[in-house]
Structure formats: structure tokens, C-alpha cells
Write a protein that holds these residues in place. Structure first.
Motif, PDB file in Angstrom:
ATOM      1  N   GLY A 167      40.256  39.071  43.739  1.00 18.03           N
ATOM      2  CA  GLY A 167      41.608  38.993  43.187  1.00 18.03           C
ATOM      3  C   GLY A 167      42.062  40.338  42.644  1.00 18.03           C
ATOM      4  N   GLU A 168      41.150  41.009  41.945  1.00 17.19           N
ATOM      5  CA  GLU A 168      41.505  42.318  41.382  1.00 17.19           C
ATOM      6  C   GLU A 168      41.767  43.344  42.485  1.00 17.19           C
ATOM      7  OE1 GLU A 168      38.606  43.567  38.416  1.00 17.19           O
ATOM      8  OE2 GLU A 168      38.750  41.579  37.481  1.00 17.19           O
ATOM      9  N   ASP A 169      40.997  43.260  43.537  1.00 14.84           N
ATOM     10  CA  ASP A 169      41.202  44.188  44.655  1.00 14.84           C
ATOM     11  C   ASP A 169      42.574  43.981  45.299  1.00 14.84           C
ATOM     12  OD1 ASP A 169      38.706  45.137  44.184  1.00 14.84           O
ATOM     13  OD2 ASP A 169      37.782  44.293  45.983  1.00 14.84           O
ATOM     14  N   LEU A 170      42.961  42.711  45.442  1.00 17.62           N
ATOM     15  CA  LEU A 170      44.281  42.429  46.013  1.00 17.62           C
ATOM     16  C   LEU A 170      45.382  42.972  45.109  1.00 17.62           C
ATOM     17  CD1 LEU A 170      43.950  38.776  47.389  1.00 17.62           C
ATOM     18  CD2 LEU A 170      44.542  40.799  48.733  1.00 17.62           C
ATOM     19  N   VAL A 171      45.223  42.806  43.798  1.00 14.53           N
ATOM     20  CA  VAL A 171      46.218  43.325  42.849  1.00 14.53           C
ATOM     21  C   VAL A 171      46.306  44.850  42.967  1.00 14.53           C
ATOM     22  CG1 VAL A 171      46.761  43.631  40.395  1.00 14.53           C
ATOM     23  CG2 VAL A 171      46.007  41.392  41.240  1.00 14.53           C
ATOM     24  N   ALA A 172      45.145  45.491  43.035  1.00 15.11           N
ATOM     25  CA  ALA A 172      45.131  46.956  43.132  1.00 15.11           C
ATOM     26  C   ALA A 172      45.794  47.413  44.436  1.00 15.11           C
ATOM     27  CB  ALA A 172      43.689  47.468  43.056  1.00 15.11           C
ATOM     28  N   MET A 173      45.510  46.695  45.518  1.00 10.43           N
ATOM     29  CA  MET A 173      46.110  47.053  46.810  1.00 10.43           C
ATOM     30  C   MET A 173      47.625  46.859  46.748  1.00 10.43           C
ATOM     31  SD  MET A 173      44.915  45.658  50.537  1.00 10.43           S
ATOM     32  CE  MET A 173      45.781  46.226  52.016  1.00 10.43           C
ATOM     33  N   ILE A 216      40.518  30.288  49.340  1.00 13.44           N
ATOM     34  CA  ILE A 216      40.833  31.521  48.604  1.00 13.44           C
ATOM     35  C   ILE A 216      40.387  32.748  49.408  1.00 13.44           C
ATOM     36  CG2 ILE A 216      40.220  32.912  46.564  1.00 13.44           C
ATOM     37  CD1 ILE A 216      40.166  30.288  44.951  1.00 13.44           C
ATOM     38  N   VAL A 217      39.185  32.664  49.955  1.00 12.35           N
ATOM     39  CA  VAL A 217      38.657  33.820  50.684  1.00 12.35           C
ATOM     40  C   VAL A 217      39.450  34.053  51.982  1.00 12.35           C
ATOM     41  CG1 VAL A 217      36.627  34.857  51.759  1.00 12.35           C
ATOM     42  CG2 VAL A 217      36.360  33.476  49.683  1.00 12.35           C
ATOM     43  N   VAL A 218      39.727  32.963  52.707  1.00 11.62           N
ATOM     44  CA  VAL A 218      40.493  33.113  53.945  1.00 11.62           C
ATOM     45  C   VAL A 218      41.904  33.627  53.638  1.00 11.62           C
ATOM     46  CG1 VAL A 218      41.489  31.865  55.909  1.00 11.62           C
ATOM     47  CG2 VAL A 218      39.132  31.414  55.228  1.00 11.62           C
ATOM     48  N   SER A 219      42.487  33.137  52.545  1.00 11.04           N
ATOM     49  CA  SER A 219      43.816  33.628  52.145  1.00 11.04           C
ATOM     50  C   SER A 219      43.781  35.108  51.796  1.00 11.04           C
ATOM     51  CB  SER A 219      44.345  32.851  50.931  1.00 11.04           C
ATOM     52  OG  SER A 219      44.584  31.519  51.284  1.00 11.04           O
ATOM     53  N   ALA A 220      42.714  35.524  51.157  1.00  6.11           N
ATOM     54  CA  ALA A 220      42.599  36.948  50.800  1.00  6.11           C
ATOM     55  C   ALA A 220      42.591  37.809  52.059  1.00  6.11           C
ATOM     56  CB  ALA A 220      41.338  37.191  49.974  1.00  6.11           C
ATOM     57  N   ASP A 252      37.898  47.570  53.214  1.00  5.71           N
ATOM     58  CA  ASP A 252      36.911  47.220  52.182  1.00  5.71           C
ATOM     59  C   ASP A 252      37.049  45.760  51.769  1.00  5.71           C
ATOM     60  OD1 ASP A 252      36.085  49.794  52.266  1.00  5.71           O
ATOM     61  OD2 ASP A 252      36.957  50.395  50.349  1.00  5.71           O
ATOM     62  N   LEU A 253      38.301  45.366  51.556  1.00  2.77           N
ATOM     63  CA  LEU A 253      38.547  43.997  51.106  1.00  2.77           C
ATOM     64  C   LEU A 253      38.079  42.989  52.162  1.00  2.77           C
ATOM     65  CD1 LEU A 253      41.692  43.505  49.007  1.00  2.77           C
ATOM     66  CD2 LEU A 253      40.613  41.550  50.088  1.00  2.77           C
ATOM     67  N   ASP A 254      38.338  43.311  53.410  1.00  2.00           N
ATOM     68  CA  ASP A 254      37.934  42.404  54.480  1.00  2.00           C
ATOM     69  C   ASP A 254      36.417  42.309  54.598  1.00  2.00           C
ATOM     70  OD1 ASP A 254      40.544  42.089  54.859  1.00  2.00           O
ATOM     71  OD2 ASP A 254      40.633  42.928  56.882  1.00  2.00           O
TER      72      ASP A 254
END
Lengths: 220, 220
Positions: free
Chosen positions: B13-19, B79-83, B58-60
Motif C-alpha cells: 500500500g505504501e509503495d502504491l502511495v509513493a508511486m 488486494i494483491v491482484v488489484s495492486a 519493483d512493485l510487480d
């Protein structure tokens, strides 16, 4: 358990092939509709895109179920995650075929592509159809030699896209604003179509060889 | 085990926010570069897109590792697939910011947007910045009220995109072909930016409420 999983993976592969074949038909018909100002064919492509979108949703649901029920690891996991990504690329290729068809429909009964660029767009159409056909075949037989011919046709699409800019901006362009807008957007749709196909081709190559091809330089 | 998994999901979640925050900065700077013909800022956006692409990779990889090691099911799996999907949307939003910056750079020292449309593109920029900021906040706090304001600004971007066509095709357009091409492409980039943000917003909403929002009608 492994038998069931193998059967499900095989089904996933078949679904991707079926989806790719439908996209191949869409891009073929969209190009014909564009080049021959065939509004009936354009309408058919536009209507069929809903079916392609539905295939993507079904395929994605199947992938998520497979992840949940089979808990794949290693290569199996990569296959399922790749299928998720490839279905997204194929769905976008379907959208692009629809966009081409929408331009054809919007200009009917006129031709959207001015005479002076009909040769360029006929070449783009041919390259896009080859790309689409080879994408389907690559998904079917995993013959990664096809991946490099998809890359070549993507390069050709990029060049033809550049040609449209040269025509528009070279000083000799006499088209009206509508023609300028249409050529700009159509050129971009064909160029993006190639990008998505390359993305699929690289994922298949990765699954077959285990080596990441160089990242696609995303173009405008 | 669950603790580790929760920590990993939180990291995701934090990685998505940072991206998303980095994409927000890119779209903000790209718009400023465009509207003020600031080539240095445009160059910065173009260079930074490589970093956004690296964040996606990286996120993937982290998602695939999480799937392999934790074998999540049910909501965790979604959640993971959505990410995976949201990172793809964010990456595309970064690409679009880069495309805007490339147009700004290509026309420097002139302004890419003709005077007559500077108000329209200033509005598009404002809407895109709001969309980007709210996407970051939504990923951070999961306040799904933000999703509807993202949808509203996406509607506004669609209207402004239509306005550009009205300006180009209304008969009073006096721009040269380069300006017509630039306005056509820039309008599309901003419109697509909204589409991708809506896609992210709908995925977050789905994760929070468990209900699929209506599918995004993909526009040209």
C-alpha cells in the motif's frame, strides 16, 4: 491435483488465443472499414468490442480463481500473472480497433483518410493485421521466432507513424483540420496497437525462455 | 505468519502511495512546463519517468513474491491482484505526463498550446492535478468519497477534451498543422489521464466496498 491444474492452465492459454483471434478480426475489419469507408463493418467492430471486454473480465476472474484455488508457485505463478497482463494488452488492442472503426463511422460516407495518405494507412493496416495474426499464432504455438517479426512490424508501424507526421508537418499538407485530427489520432492508434502486441510477445518470450527482453520503450 | 503478511500488504500500500505521489508530481510539473514553456521542467519530467517505470517493476515483483510466498486467498488475494493493476495504471499516467512534457520540450521556446486554447488547457491541467492528488490521497486513506470527485474531474476532462475538438473543427480555427496535431494529442493525453485515475479509484472502491462500480466506458 496437478492434472486439474494443468487442464486449467491449458484452458487459460486457449482463452488467450480465442481473445487474440477476436482482436485480430477486429483490427482486420476496422482497417477495411477505414480504408473502404464501410460503415456497416465499422458498426460491427464497435459492437463486438463489448464481447472482447467481457472476455477480458472472464479471463481475469479465472486467473484470480486459479490463484486462490491452486496457489501456484514459480513458473506456474508467472504464467497466471502473465495471463492477467496479456489479457489487459489484448483488451486495449480491441479498444484501439474500436477507435479506428469509430473514426471510419464518424466520417461516413466520406473516407476518413485523405487520398494522399491512403497508401501509408494501407501499409499500417497490413502491418497491424500481420502483428495481430502473429500474436494469435505465438500464443497458440509459443514459437518465439514470431516475436521478432512482431517487433519488426512494430518498428514499421513506428516508421509509418512518423511518415504521417512528415506528411502533416512537411509544409505541403492541404488537409482541413478534421483531416489533420483524424490522421493524428489514427496514426497514434496504429502505433499503440504495435506497442501492445510487442508487450504480449515479450511476455510469451519471457515465459518460454525465462529471460526478460529489454523493456519496451513506450512511445507517444 | 499473518503478521508478516499484514506488514507486507501494508508495504505494498505504501509503495502504491509513493508511486502515485511521484506521478502526481510528474503531471503537475508537466502541465506547468507546458503552460509556461519551461524546457528545464519538461526535461525533469521526462527523465523522472524512468524512475516511475522502475517503481512499477519493483512493485510487480513484490506482488508476485507475495503471491508465491504467502499464497493469499479471498480479500488478500484481491488486494494483491488489484495492486498489480493499479501499478499498471499509475505507470501509464506517468507515461502520459512524459508525453505532455515531450510536446512542451519539442516546441520550446514557443508555447505548444496556442493562446486561444490556453484557458482550456489551464483548466485541463488543474483538473488533472486534482485527479492526481486525490488518487494519492485515496490510496493513502481509502476515503471512497474521493472516488466520486475523481469521477467528476474525469467528466470535466472529457468535456474539456470535447472543447478542444470544437475549437479545432468549429470553422474558426486558424492554427497551423503543428498546432492542430499538438492540441489533438495533448487533449487525448489529458483525457486518458482521467480514465486511468478512474480505473484506480474504482479498484480502491471495490476493495473497500466489495462492489464493482460500473465498468469504465473507455473513450477514444
Amino acid at each position: 491435483m496437478r492434472d486439474i491444474f494443468d487442464a486449467e492452465l491449458a484452458q487459460l492459454g486457449e482463452d488467450l488465443v480465442a481473445m487474440s483471434a477476436r482482436v485480430e478480426r477486429a483490427i482486420t475489419q476496422a482497417g477495411i472499414a477505414l480504408l473502404s469507408a464501410d460503415v456497416t463493418l465499422a458498426e460491427a467492430v464497435i459492437a463486438d468490442d463489448l464481447g472482447i471486454d467481457a472476455m477480458e473480465r472472464d479471463l481475469d476472474e479465472r486467473c484470480v480463481l486459479l490463484l486462490a484455488q491452486q496457489q501456484p508457485v514459480a513458473t506456474d505463478l508467472r504464467i497466471v500473472v502473465s495471463a492477467l497482463r496479456m489479457s489487459a494488452s489484448l483488451e486495449r488492442m480491441g479498444d484501439l480497433a474500436r477507435h479506428v472503426a469509430q473514426v471510419a463511422r464518424g466520417r461516413y460516407p466520406r473516407h476518413a483518410v485523405p487520398q494522399s495518405l491512403s497508401g501509408t494507412f494501407a501499409e499500417m493496416h497490413d502491418a497491424a493485421v500481420r502483428v495481430a495474426r502473429r500474436t494469435t499464432t505465438l500464443l497458440e504455438n509459443r514459437d518465439i521466432a514470431l516475436a521478432s517479426s512482431i517487433e519488426s512490424d512494430d518498428d514499421l508501424l513506428d516508421e509509418l507513424h512518423e511518415d504521417t507526421f512528415t506528411a502533416l508537418l512537411g509544409g505541403a499538407w492541404v488537409g482541413n483540420p478534421q483531416e489533420t485530427v483524424d490522421v493524428t489520432l489514427l496514426g497514434r492508434y496504429y502505433e499503440r496497437f504495435g506497442d501492445h502486441a510487442v508487450s504480449v510477445a515479450r511476455r510469451v518470450t519471457y515465459l518460454v525462455t525465462g529471460a526478460h527482453a529489454a523493456e519496451t520503450p513506450t512511445t507517444a
